[in-house]
Design a protein around this motif. Structure first.
Motif, PDB file in Angstrom:
ATOM      1  N   LEU A  42       0.839  -1.193   0.000  1.00 11.08           N
ATOM      2  CA  LEU A  42       0.000   0.000   0.000  1.00 11.08           C
ATOM      3  C   LEU A  42       0.877   1.247   0.000  1.00 11.08           C
ATOM      4  N   GLN A  43       0.476   2.238  -0.777  1.00 13.88           N
ATOM      5  CA  GLN A  43       1.162   3.523  -0.761  1.00 13.88           C
ATOM      6  C   GLN A  43       0.261   4.567  -0.113  1.00 13.88           C
ATOM      7  N   LEU A  44       0.900   5.447   0.635  1.00 14.16           N
ATOM      8  CA  LEU A  44       0.204   6.428   1.447  1.00 14.16           C
ATOM      9  C   LEU A  44       0.930   7.757   1.325  1.00 14.16           C
ATOM     10  N   GLU A  45       0.188   8.815   1.060  1.00 12.19           N
ATOM     11  CA  GLU A  45       0.782  10.143   1.050  1.00 12.19           C
ATOM     12  C   GLU A  45       0.543  10.775   2.412  1.00 12.19           C
ATOM     13  N   ILE A  46       1.610  11.294   3.002  1.00 12.87           N
ATOM     14  CA  ILE A  46       1.554  11.912   4.322  1.00 12.87           C
ATOM     15  C   ILE A  46       1.960  13.370   4.168  1.00 12.87           C
ATOM     16  N   VAL A  47       1.147  14.271   4.698  1.00 13.99           N
ATOM     17  CA  VAL A  47       1.519  15.677   4.765  1.00 13.99           C
ATOM     18  C   VAL A  47       1.718  15.997   6.238  1.00 13.99           C
ATOM     19  N   ALA A  48       2.928  16.451   6.567  1.00 14.50           N
ATOM     20  CA  ALA A  48       3.260  16.774   7.952  1.00 14.50           C
ATOM     21  C   ALA A  48       2.763  18.172   8.295  1.00 14.50           C
ATOM     22  N   MET A  54       5.382  13.361   1.936  1.00 11.20           N
ATOM     23  CA  MET A  54       6.141  12.169   1.589  1.00 11.20           C
ATOM     24  C   MET A  54       5.156  11.085   1.174  1.00 11.20           C
ATOM     25  N   THR A  55       5.524  10.332   0.163  1.00  8.35           N
ATOM     26  CA  THR A  55       4.770   9.138  -0.196  1.00  8.35           C
ATOM     27  C   THR A  55       5.577   7.949   0.281  1.00  8.35           C
ATOM     28  N   VAL A  56       4.923   7.077   1.052  1.00 11.50           N
ATOM     29  CA  VAL A  56       5.586   5.892   1.584  1.00 11.50           C
ATOM     30  C   VAL A  56       4.861   4.648   1.096  1.00 11.50           C
ATOM     31  N   GLU A  57       5.576   3.545   1.129  1.00 11.56           N
ATOM     32  CA  GLU A  57       5.007   2.250   0.772  1.00 11.56           C
ATOM     33  C   GLU A  57       5.257   1.274   1.913  1.00 11.56           C
ATOM     34  N   TYR A  58       4.226   0.533   2.285  1.00 17.03           N
ATOM     35  CA  TYR A  58       4.379  -0.503   3.303  1.00 17.03           C
ATOM     36  C   TYR A  58       5.216  -1.636   2.723  1.00 17.03           C
ATOM     37  N   PRO A  75      10.585  14.846   0.545  1.00 20.84           N
ATOM     38  CA  PRO A  75      11.150  16.192   0.484  1.00 20.84           C
ATOM     39  C   PRO A  75      12.587  16.172  -0.043  1.00 20.84           C
ATOM     40  N   TRP A  76      13.024  17.278  -0.551  1.00 18.83           N
ATOM     41  CA  TRP A  76      14.352  17.394  -1.160  1.00 18.83           C
ATOM     42  C   TRP A  76      15.469  17.001  -0.194  1.00 18.83           C
ATOM     43  N   ALA A  77      15.257  17.189   1.088  1.00 21.00           N
ATOM     44  CA  ALA A  77      16.309  16.937   2.073  1.00 21.00           C
ATOM     45  C   ALA A  77      16.505  15.452   2.380  1.00 21.00           C
ATOM     46  N   PHE A  78      15.623  14.571   1.889  1.00 23.73           N
ATOM     47  CA  PHE A  78      15.711  13.141   2.156  1.00 23.73           C
ATOM     48  C   PHE A  78      16.094  12.399   0.876  1.00 23.73           C
ATOM     49  N   ALA A  79      17.268  11.767   0.886  1.00 20.26           N
ATOM     50  CA  ALA A  79      17.626  10.873  -0.220  1.00 20.26           C
ATOM     51  C   ALA A  79      16.906   9.543  -0.018  1.00 20.26           C
ATOM     52  N   LYS A  80      16.885   9.069   1.237  1.00 15.25           N
ATOM     53  CA  LYS A  80      16.207   7.813   1.573  1.00 15.25           C
ATOM     54  C   LYS A  80      15.603   7.937   2.959  1.00 15.25           C
ATOM     55  N   PHE A  81      14.484   7.239   3.146  1.00 16.48           N
ATOM     56  CA  PHE A  81      13.830   7.170   4.448  1.00 16.48           C
ATOM     57  C   PHE A  81      13.177   5.808   4.572  1.00 16.48           C
ATOM     58  N   TYR A 112      26.611  14.994   4.875  1.00 14.73           N
ATOM     59  CA  TYR A 112      27.206  14.882   6.210  1.00 14.73           C
ATOM     60  C   TYR A 112      26.784  16.010   7.143  1.00 14.73           C
ATOM     61  N   ILE A 113      26.238  17.065   6.580  1.00 15.67           N
ATOM     62  CA  ILE A 113      25.697  18.154   7.393  1.00 15.67           C
ATOM     63  C   ILE A 113      24.200  17.959   7.600  1.00 15.67           C
ATOM     64  N   VAL A 114      23.492  17.625   6.527  1.00 12.13           N
ATOM     65  CA  VAL A 114      22.035  17.515   6.556  1.00 12.13           C
ATOM     66  C   VAL A 114      21.558  16.308   7.359  1.00 12.13           C
ATOM     67  N   THR A 115      22.190  15.146   7.185  1.00 13.87           N
ATOM     68  CA  THR A 115      21.715  13.912   7.828  1.00 13.87           C
ATOM     69  C   THR A 115      21.677  14.016   9.359  1.00 13.87           C
ATOM     70  N   PRO A 116      22.728  14.492  10.035  1.00 16.06           N
ATOM     71  CA  PRO A 116      22.641  14.600  11.507  1.00 16.06           C
ATOM     72  C   PRO A 116      21.537  15.554  11.968  1.00 16.06           C
ATOM     73  N   VAL A 117      21.330  16.636  11.242  1.00 11.86           N
ATOM     74  CA  VAL A 117      20.279  17.588  11.611  1.00 11.86           C
ATOM     75  C   VAL A 117      18.910  16.933  11.462  1.00 11.86           C
ATOM     76  N   ILE A 118      18.690  16.274  10.333  1.00 14.28           N
ATOM     77  CA  ILE A 118      17.417  15.587  10.096  1.00 14.28           C
ATOM     78  C   ILE A 118      17.179  14.523  11.166  1.00 14.28           C
ATOM     79  N   ASN A 119      18.211  13.742  11.482  1.00 17.84           N
ATOM     80  CA  ASN A 119      18.058  12.692  12.489  1.00 17.84           C
ATOM     81  C   ASN A 119      17.751  13.259  13.860  1.00 17.84           C
ATOM     82  N   PHE A 120      18.357  14.370  14.222  1.00 18.38           N
ATOM     83  CA  PHE A 120      18.062  15.004  15.503  1.00 18.38           C
ATOM     84  C   PHE A 120      16.596  15.451  15.562  1.00 18.38           C
TER      85      PHE A 120
END
Length: 141
Positions: A42-48, A54-58, A75-81, A112-120
């Motif tokens: 299933l694919q689901l679109e989520i608006v935060a 983001m569109t995700v798939e189970y 979003p542009w800031a996520f290569a993978k989630f 290397y700058i974006v990933t730690p910020v996103i994870n925090f």
């Protein structure tokens, strides 16, 4: 996080999108793209609430133990989630709920700058979501 409820109840509550907006502080809205109920594929679109979508798939749906998703579009800031919720009974009246995620930032030259910020930021959001699930589940029992 320990929650006074069964894994079945917590799994169902976490995947019931008719109730999800009542307890989950992260999303503004959800929209099913290729079905009406959560299931593998299933694919689901989520608006935060912050406006990102983001569109995700189970990729896994094993009631009452685990549900996992991966990003299809985001979003542009996520290569993978990817993320998962797991539910484990720890006593007759309580369960351990864990929310894990893996995020790789983009673009690659800023990774290397974006990933730690996103994870925090996402880690704090995950803690708030687990606390909200606990509060809601224990209040309706």
């Amino acid at each position: 996080m320990e929650i006074k409820a069964s894994p079945e109840m917590l799994f169902d509550l976490s995947q019931d999108y008719s109730k999800r907006l009542a307890w989950d502080p992260f999303p503004e809205s959800y929209r099913f793209l290729n079905g009406t109920q959560p299931a593998k594929g299933l694919q689901l679109e989520i608006v935060a609430k912050n406006g990102f979508s983001m569109t995700v798939e189970y990729v896994s749906y094993k009631r009452p133990f685990v549900v996992a998703i991966k990003m299809v579009r985001g979003p542009w800031a996520f290569a993978k989630f990817a993320g998962s919720w797991t539910f484990q009974q720890i006593s007759p009246d309580s369960s351990k709920v864990t929310f894990k995620y893996n995020i790789i930032g983009a673009p690659s030259w800023l990774r290397y700058i974006v990933t730690p910020v996103i994870n925090f930021v996402f880690g704090r959001s995950a803690e708030r979501r687990l606390s909200a699930l606990k509060h809601y589940a224990e209040a309706i029992q």
